[in-house]
Each structure stands twice: as structure tokens, then as C-alpha cells.
Scaffold this motif. Structure first.
Motif: not given
Lengths: 145, 338
Positions: B197-212
Motif C-alpha cells: 500500500q505504501k508503494q502504491l501511495a508513492q505512485g508506483q504502478s499497480p503492476d509492479d507492486v502486485g508482482k513484487e
């Protein structure tokens, strides 16, 4: 099962069972009351362990209610013990066998023991009395209990 | 502990009960030295079992040692409490039982409860203590304190009850079905979720976040499914049902793929899970869910005065009624008027 949870449950069960032994065997009203409190402690340990295991506050909230009920119980139990002691001048539960069910025989104690006087050789430190001792009539009985 | 160890536990249990039986006051006199040796033996065996059994890598050694200390203190003082013939010592040993219990509470991060228990029970103990001194100490050791009623039967009953408890625990300790998600994964899963959620809030793309998220899960099936199930908790009811159906079908597919080792089907279902997770994360971005685990006392207060407000009011009324009742019972009556 989680080993931590398992250990806590074992400890809770052990405390509960020890309290049960105390409640069943001891004849002093106050010790019976303390044993019942120890059974409550065992249950509280179980609830807190489950609370931590499930990461929810429910178990702790229940334990707070246990504390509340234990406080009520302490107040009522002490009031009852006081009243019973005033009636019979003893804390022995066996003194209240007449409260049994109708048709059930009384259970006399197998062994009747005399109370042990404290050993005379024990000397407790005492202060030298200072001032004048107020004169009180010797026959007057104190009723403070 | 499993069923094989159950038999192993019965022996120290029986030995401990024999020790309690010998320690209980009776007309034989208390055979203190002998039974203390037996009790120490039982404690040694049980302690060794518990220490050996020790836990997983996620439990620090210090925690385990503190637990053993507090547990031994609680049990030991409990035994001393029920076997003392002097009621004053009984009250003191009970205070020690309460203190050890509070230590156990602290280890389970229930600080408020530990403090409240000390306060409430310390008050109760002091009052009880005064009563004991006032009522029971006048004539030396009373006969009823030196003679326990039916100690042997009580110890046998206690042994049977404790053995049944142990048996039930051993039954519950059998390994669960392989597909069931381990609740132990939850803290880790929640941490992963908070990071995502933090990464999403920092504006990373949901694709990358989900993969990580998928990459960082040791056991992708159970961890990811756990995270996603936790996420659905916060959805409105209709959306939750929908999301759970999708999740379940994807998880089932993944399980089947793992079973038959179908690489293609596995990738497909993982991608599906990934997609569901991303949409859920997007839907819930900004949800305060990750805050829930942070504040112990605040959370406890919120639960107490939110979910259980009615019960709190009832408990308060109960206290009031008990106070009135205690005063009514203990009120002194004139002689002969009782």
C-alpha cells in the motif's frame, strides 16, 4: 497448532485445575474463595492467548469483563464470609452442613483436630509502652470483628 | 505436541498430582521434603519438555525463557497456595500467582490488561488479607486449616481433568489439512500488504507492486490468498462476496495446477490472482486497515467502547448492584434479629 498458543493453554489449564483442587479440598472459606479466583486466572490466560493468536481484541475485552465480575464476586464473597463468621465464629465450611439438601446425611469429619496454639517460645518484638494505660472495665467484651 | 507426546506428558502429570496430594495438609502431617522433591522432579520433566518443544524461528529465545520463568512461577505459587495451612501465606502466594499471570499477559502484549489485573487484584488481595488477619489469626492454626477434605479424590479428579485437557490439545495439535492457509502467515502477510500500500501511495504502478508482492511471498498460494482474503474484509458486503468467489476459483485452480504440476495452468492462475489482488489494492487504496494493528491500548479501548459498549454499561450496573448487595449482606443486625 502454534506452539506458543499451546504452551499458554497448558498453563491456563494447570492453573484452573490447581484452583479446582484447592476449592474441593480446603475447608477455610477464605482459601476456597482464593482458589476460585485462581480458576478465573487460568481462564483469563487462555482468553489472552487466543486474543494474541487471532490478532483481535475480543479476548482481552472478555478478560476485562472477567475482572469486573471477579471484583463483584470478591465484594459479595467477603460480605458473606463476614456474615457467616459472625454467626458461627469459625471459617470452617463444615459448620454449615445444615444447608445441605433434605434427605442427605451430614458428613462428620473423619478426624477431629484441636487447634494448635502458637508456640510459646516465639517472642515477637514489642515496644515499651509509653504514657498511661486507660482504665477499662475488664468484663466488657469487645464486639469488633 | 501431538498424540505421540500425549503419553509422555501423562507421567509428569501423575507425579505432580501425587506431590500435590502429599503436600495438602492432612492428619498424617505434610511430608514436605519428600513431596517437594517429587514436585521438583515433575517440574523438571515438564520444563524440559516445554523447553525442548520450543517453537519456531519467529519466537525469540528471550521470549521463550521469560515465558518458562513466569509459567513456572505461576504453577509453583499455585501449588504452594492451595497447600499452605496458614491462610496468610495463602493470600501472599496468591498475590504471586497474580503477578506471574500479569507477566504472561505482558508477553502476549496485553499491557493494559496486566496493569488492570495488578490494580484490581492488588486491591482485592489487600482486603482479603486484612480479613484473614482479623478473622483467622486469633487462635493459632485452626483445625480446619490443618486437615484437607478428601485430598486423594480431588487429586484424582484433577488428574483426569488435566489429562482430558491435554488430550484435547493434542488432538487440536495434529497437522491441519495441507491446503488450509496457516494463520501464522498472517502477520507477515499484513506486513507485505502494508508495504504494497505504501508503494502504491508513492505512485508506483499497480503492476509492479502486485508482482513484487507475489515475489516476496515465500509460499505464494497461502500468503497471497491470505492477504487477499484479509483485504476483502474491508469491502462492502456485495463486493466482498463477488471478490471472494473470484478469489476462491483462482485459488482452487492454482491448487489443482500445483497438484498436477501443470506449469501453464499455474502461471495462468497466478496471473489471475495477481489481477484480483491489484484491483483490490486499487479499490482499497487509502484504507486505514494497516493502522489497525498499531495501537494496542487505543485499539482495545476502541473495541471495548465501540463493539462492546452495551456490555460495558451492563458491567457497570453489575458493579453497582454488587456493591449495594454487599452492603446489604454485611450490614450488622441487632442480636436476635438475624
Amino acid at each position: 497448532m502454534n506452539p506458543v498458543l499451546h504452551n499458554y493453554l497448558v498453563i491456563g489449564a494447570a492453573l484452573f485445575v490447581l484452583g479446582m483442587i484447592g476449592f474441593l479440598t480446603r475447608r477455610n472459606l477464605i482459601i476456597m474463595f482464593l482458589s476460585a479466583e485462581m480458576m478465573l486466572q487460568g481462564v483469563a490466560i487462555n482468553l489472552v492467548a487466543f486474543s494474541a493468536y487471532h490478532r483481535s481484541y475480543q479476548g482481552q475485552v472478555f478478560t476485562i469483563f472477567i475482572l469486573t465480575v471477579a471484583a463483584c464476586e470478591a465484594a459479595l464473597a467477603l460480605a458473606l464470609i463476614l456474615t457467616l463468621y459472625q454467626r458461627r465464629r469459625t471459617l470452617d465450611v463444615s459448620a454449615w452442613q445444615e444447608l445441605r439438601e433434605p434427605g442427605v446425611e451430614a458428613e462428620p469429619d473423619e478426624v477431629v483436630l484441636e487447634p494448635v496454639e502458637p508456640a510459646a517460645s516465639v517472642h515477637f518484638p514489642s515496644l515499651t509502652p509509653a504514657g498511661l494505660e486507660p482504665s477499662t472495665p475488664k468484663e466488657q467484651e469487645t464486639t469488633h470483628v | 505436541m501431538n498424540l505421540a507426546q500425549f503419553g509422555l506428558v501423562l507421567l509428569p502429570l501423575a507425579v505432580g498430582m501425587v506431590a500435590v496430594w502429599l503436600l495438602l495438609p492432612s492428619d498424617r502431617g505434610r511430608q514436605v521434603v519428600f513431596s517437594a522433591a517429587i514436585a521438583a522432579g515433575a517440574a523438571f520433566i515438564v520444563g524440559g519438555l516445554v523447553l525442548l518443544q520450543r517453537t519456531g524461528p519467529d519466537v525469540p529465545l528471550a521470549f521463550h525463557l521469560l515465558f518458562c520463568t513466569f509459567a513456572a512461577m505461576a504453577i509453583g505459587s499455585g501449588v504452594c497456595m492451595i497447600t499452605q495451612s496458614n491462610p496468610v501465606y495463602c493470600a501472599l502466594w496468591f498475590a504471586l500467582v497474580v503477578l506471574s499471570t500479569c507477566g504472561l499477559f505482558l508477553l502476549q502484549s496485553a499491557m493494559f490488561l496486566a496493569a488492570a489485573t495488578i490494580i484490581v487484584y492488588a486491591g482485592a488481595i489487600v482486603v482479603t488479607f486484612l480479613f484473614v488477619i482479623m478473622l483467622a489469626q486469633q487462635t493459632g492454626l485452626a483445625a480446619y486449616d490443618r486437615h484437607a477434605r478428601e485430598p486423594l479424590l480431588a487429586c484424582i479428579a484433577a488428574f483426569v481433568l488435566l489429562a482430558v485437557f491435554q488430550y484435547a490439545l493434542a488432538l487440536a495439535g495434529r497437522p491441519a489439512t495441507p491446503n488450509a492457509a496457516e494463520p501464522r502467515d498472517l502477520p507477515r502477510a499484513l506486513r507485505l500488504l502494508a508495504d504494497a500500500q505504501k508503494q502504491l501511495a508513492q505512485g508506483q504502478s499497480p503492476d509492479d507492486v502486485g508482482k513484487e508482492l507475489l515475489l516476496r511471498s515465500e509460499n505464494p498460494d497461502s500468503t497471497v490468498a491470505n492477504v487477499l482474503f484479509q483485504l476483502t474484509e474491508t469491502l462492502p458486503a456485495d463486493e466482498r462476496a463477488q471478490a471472494r468467489t473470484a478469489l476462491e476459483s483462482a485459488t482452487t485452480k492454482l491448487g489443482r495446477a500445483r497438484l498436477v504440476e501443470d506449469r501453464k495452468l499455474m502461471d495462468e492462475s497466478l496471473a489471475e490472482l495477481d489481477r484480483i489482488g491489484q484491483s483490490l489494492l486499487l479499490r482499497l487504496q487509502g484504507s486505514p486497515y494497516s493502522q489497525m494493528q498499531v495501537d494496542h491500548v487505543a485499539g482495545l479501548g476502541q473495541s471495548l467502547f465501540g463493539d462492546y459498549l452495551w456490555a460495558v454499561e451492563v458491567a457497570g450496573t453489575l458493579l453497582l448492584i454488587a456493591t449495594v448487595g454487599a452492603i446489604a449482606i454485611a450490614l450488622r443486625r441487632k442480636e436476635g434479629n438475624a
